[in-house]
Write a protein that holds these residues in place. Structure first.
Motif, PDB file in Angstrom:
ATOM      1  N   UNK A  66      -3.127   1.460  10.363  1.00 55.46           N
ATOM      2  CA  UNK A  66      -3.585   1.612   8.983  1.00 55.46           C
ATOM      3  C   UNK A  66      -4.967   0.998   8.805  1.00 55.46           C
ATOM      4  N   UNK A  67      -5.657   1.459   7.768  1.00 55.22           N
ATOM      5  CA  UNK A  67      -6.965   0.938   7.384  1.00 55.22           C
ATOM      6  C   UNK A  67      -6.835   0.054   6.168  1.00 55.22           C
ATOM      7  N   UNK A  68      -7.698  -0.949   6.077  1.00 55.18           N
ATOM      8  CA  UNK A  68      -7.870  -1.701   4.835  1.00 55.18           C
ATOM      9  C   UNK A  68      -9.224  -1.332   4.263  1.00 55.18           C
ATOM     10  N   UNK A  69      -9.219  -0.920   3.013  1.00 55.59           N
ATOM     11  CA  UNK A  69     -10.444  -0.646   2.275  1.00 55.59           C
ATOM     12  C   UNK A  69     -10.637  -1.825   1.327  1.00 55.59           C
ATOM     13  N   UNK A  70     -11.731  -2.563   1.499  1.00 53.35           N
ATOM     14  CA  UNK A  70     -11.993  -3.685   0.597  1.00 53.35           C
ATOM     15  C   UNK A  70     -12.892  -3.207  -0.534  1.00 53.35           C
ATOM     16  N   UNK A  71     -12.703  -3.821  -1.692  1.00 52.58           N
ATOM     17  CA  UNK A  71     -13.428  -3.382  -2.876  1.00 52.58           C
ATOM     18  C   UNK A  71     -13.628  -4.528  -3.852  1.00 52.58           C
ATOM     19  N   UNK A  72     -14.658  -4.373  -4.682  1.00 54.10           N
ATOM     20  CA  UNK A  72     -14.878  -5.362  -5.734  1.00 54.10           C
ATOM     21  C   UNK A  72     -14.139  -4.990  -7.020  1.00 54.10           C
ATOM     22  N   UNK A  73     -13.354  -3.881  -6.993  1.00 53.06           N
ATOM     23  CA  UNK A  73     -12.559  -3.465  -8.146  1.00 53.06           C
ATOM     24  C   UNK A  73     -11.332  -2.698  -7.650  1.00 53.06           C
ATOM     25  N   UNK A  74     -10.254  -3.413  -7.342  1.00 59.65           N
ATOM     26  CA  UNK A  74      -9.046  -2.815  -6.769  1.00 59.65           C
ATOM     27  C   UNK A  74      -8.469  -1.721  -7.669  1.00 59.65           C
ATOM     28  N   UNK A  75      -8.288  -1.929  -8.983  1.00 68.24           N
ATOM     29  CA  UNK A  75      -7.731  -0.858  -9.815  1.00 68.24           C
ATOM     30  C   UNK A  75      -8.597   0.416  -9.812  1.00 68.24           C
ATOM     31  N   UNK A  76      -9.917   0.254  -9.849  1.00 66.51           N
ATOM     32  CA  UNK A  76     -10.798   1.430  -9.853  1.00 66.51           C
ATOM     33  C   UNK A  76     -10.701   2.189  -8.533  1.00 66.51           C
ATOM     34  N   UNK A  77     -10.633   1.471  -7.417  1.00 60.63           N
ATOM     35  CA  UNK A  77     -10.535   2.152  -6.120  1.00 60.63           C
ATOM     36  C   UNK A  77      -9.182   2.825  -5.962  1.00 60.63           C
ATOM     37  N   UNK A  78      -8.120   2.189  -6.440  1.00 64.89           N
ATOM     38  CA  UNK A  78      -6.799   2.824  -6.407  1.00 64.89           C
ATOM     39  C   UNK A  78      -6.835   4.126  -7.193  1.00 64.89           C
ATOM     40  N   UNK A  79      -7.417   4.096  -8.375  1.00 62.05           N
ATOM     41  CA  UNK A  79      -7.512   5.301  -9.207  1.00 62.05           C
ATOM     42  C   UNK A  79      -8.322   6.381  -8.493  1.00 62.05           C
ATOM     43  N   UNK A  80      -9.420   6.003  -7.880  1.00 56.45           N
ATOM     44  CA  UNK A  80     -10.265   6.971  -7.168  1.00 56.45           C
ATOM     45  C   UNK A  80      -9.495   7.630  -6.029  1.00 56.45           C
ATOM     46  N   UNK A  81      -8.773   6.830  -5.242  1.00 50.44           N
ATOM     47  CA  UNK A  81      -8.039   7.368  -4.102  1.00 50.44           C
ATOM     48  C   UNK A  81      -6.854   8.227  -4.536  1.00 50.44           C
ATOM     49  N   UNK A  82      -6.170   7.838  -5.595  1.00 49.20           N
ATOM     50  CA  UNK A  82      -5.089   8.672  -6.132  1.00 49.20           C
ATOM     51  C   UNK A  82      -5.664  10.015  -6.590  1.00 49.20           C
ATOM     52  N   UNK A  83      -6.843   9.992  -7.195  1.00 48.84           N
ATOM     53  CA  UNK A  83      -7.504  11.227  -7.595  1.00 48.84           C
ATOM     54  C   UNK A  83      -7.849  12.129  -6.424  1.00 48.84           C
ATOM     55  N   UNK A  84      -8.035  11.528  -5.250  1.00 46.26           N
ATOM     56  CA  UNK A  84      -8.328  12.297  -4.040  1.00 46.26           C
ATOM     57  C   UNK A  84      -7.057  12.772  -3.333  1.00 46.26           C
ATOM     58  N   UNK A  85      -5.888  12.364  -3.834  1.00 43.35           N
ATOM     59  CA  UNK A  85      -4.634  12.847  -3.259  1.00 43.35           C
ATOM     60  C   UNK A  85      -3.726  11.793  -2.665  1.00 43.35           C
ATOM     61  N   UNK A  86      -4.111  10.518  -2.694  1.00 41.75           N
ATOM     62  CA  UNK A  86      -3.241   9.456  -2.167  1.00 41.75           C
ATOM     63  C   UNK A  86      -2.078   9.209  -3.123  1.00 41.75           C
ATOM     64  N   UNK A  87      -1.000   8.687  -2.569  1.00 37.76           N
ATOM     65  CA  UNK A  87       0.159   8.284  -3.365  1.00 37.76           C
ATOM     66  C   UNK A  87       0.339   6.782  -3.238  1.00 37.76           C
ATOM     67  N   UNK A  88       0.689   6.122  -4.333  1.00 32.88           N
ATOM     68  CA  UNK A  88       0.923   4.684  -4.313  1.00 32.88           C
ATOM     69  C   UNK A  88       2.289   4.416  -3.682  1.00 32.88           C
ATOM     70  N   UNK A  89       2.302   3.554  -2.673  1.00 33.69           N
ATOM     71  CA  UNK A  89       3.536   3.154  -2.004  1.00 33.69           C
ATOM     72  C   UNK A  89       4.008   1.815  -2.556  1.00 33.69           C
ATOM     73  N   UNK A  90       3.074   0.884  -2.752  1.00 33.28           N
ATOM     74  CA  UNK A  90       3.436  -0.442  -3.251  1.00 33.28           C
ATOM     75  C   UNK A  90       2.265  -1.040  -4.020  1.00 33.28           C
ATOM     76  N   UNK A  91       2.595  -1.664  -5.149  1.00 28.99           N
ATOM     77  CA  UNK A  91       1.623  -2.402  -5.954  1.00 28.99           C
ATOM     78  C   UNK A  91       1.962  -3.877  -5.772  1.00 28.99           C
ATOM     79  N   UNK A  92       1.133  -4.573  -5.023  1.00 29.71           N
ATOM     80  CA  UNK A  92       1.372  -5.992  -4.735  1.00 29.71           C
ATOM     81  C   UNK A  92       0.521  -6.899  -5.609  1.00 29.71           C
ATOM     82  N   UNK A  93       0.141  -6.398  -6.780  1.00 27.91           N
ATOM     83  CA  UNK A  93      -0.657  -7.196  -7.691  1.00 27.91           C
ATOM     84  C   UNK A  93      -2.129  -7.105  -7.354  1.00 27.91           C
ATOM     85  N   UNK A  94      -2.595  -7.980  -6.482  1.00 28.56           N
ATOM     86  CA  UNK A  94      -4.020  -8.004  -6.159  1.00 28.56           C
ATOM     87  C   UNK A  94      -4.406  -6.982  -5.094  1.00 28.56           C
ATOM     88  N   UNK A  95      -3.426  -6.358  -4.432  1.00 31.95           N
ATOM     89  CA  UNK A  95      -3.714  -5.318  -3.445  1.00 31.95           C
ATOM     90  C   UNK A  95      -2.624  -4.262  -3.480  1.00 31.95           C
TER      91      UNK A  95
END
Length: 126
Positions: A66-95
């Motif tokens: 697996x890859x780790x994508x680091x970001x200065x805005x976790x919620x914004x990057x999650x939203x961007x990736x979901x928009x590209x077709x990713x599915x959320x598997x787990x929300x661990x709060x800060x990651x």
């Protein structure tokens, strides 16, 4: 606007195979290792060019990569990736753990690298 960067590539191995996997991958790549007692991550020092980490991670699950994508805005990057077709598997709060189309896992994490490295190498997204 937020910024992202690939922080690391992880070789996930079952807990009982972790020591053998560390020996194997460090031998394959000719690297030394770095770890902390009790930490499930073992770094393969200098295995990848630049400032991208390559680590063996002991997991209570099946082997995978697996890859780790680091970001200065976790919620914004999650939203961007979901928009590209990713599915959320787990929300661990800060990651977050996501599954990309095709089934591969990736984690969206807060900035892990040196902040100067992140500032120099990160990509910006609207």
């Amino acid at each position: 606007m937020h910024r992202t960067r690939v922080f690391g590539f992880f070789i996930d191995v079952p807990l009982d195979a972790a020591d053998a996997a560390v020996r194997f991958w460090s031998g394959v790549l000719g690297t030394s290792t770095r770890s902390e007692p009790g930490d499930p991550f073992t770094g393969l020092v200098g295995a990848l060019p630049g400032d991208i980490a390559l680590e063996v991670q002991a997991v209570d699950d099946a082997p995978r990569y697996h890859l780790d994508i680091e970001t200065d805005d976790v919620p914004a990057e999650r939203t961007r990736l979901v928009g590209l077709g990713a599915e959320v598997v787990a929300d661990n709060g800060s990651w977050h753990v996501l599954r990309a189309p095709g089934g591969h896992l990736l984690c969206v994490v807060p900035v892990q690298s040196d902040h100067a490295v992140f500032a120099e190498q990160a990509r910006s997204w609207p």
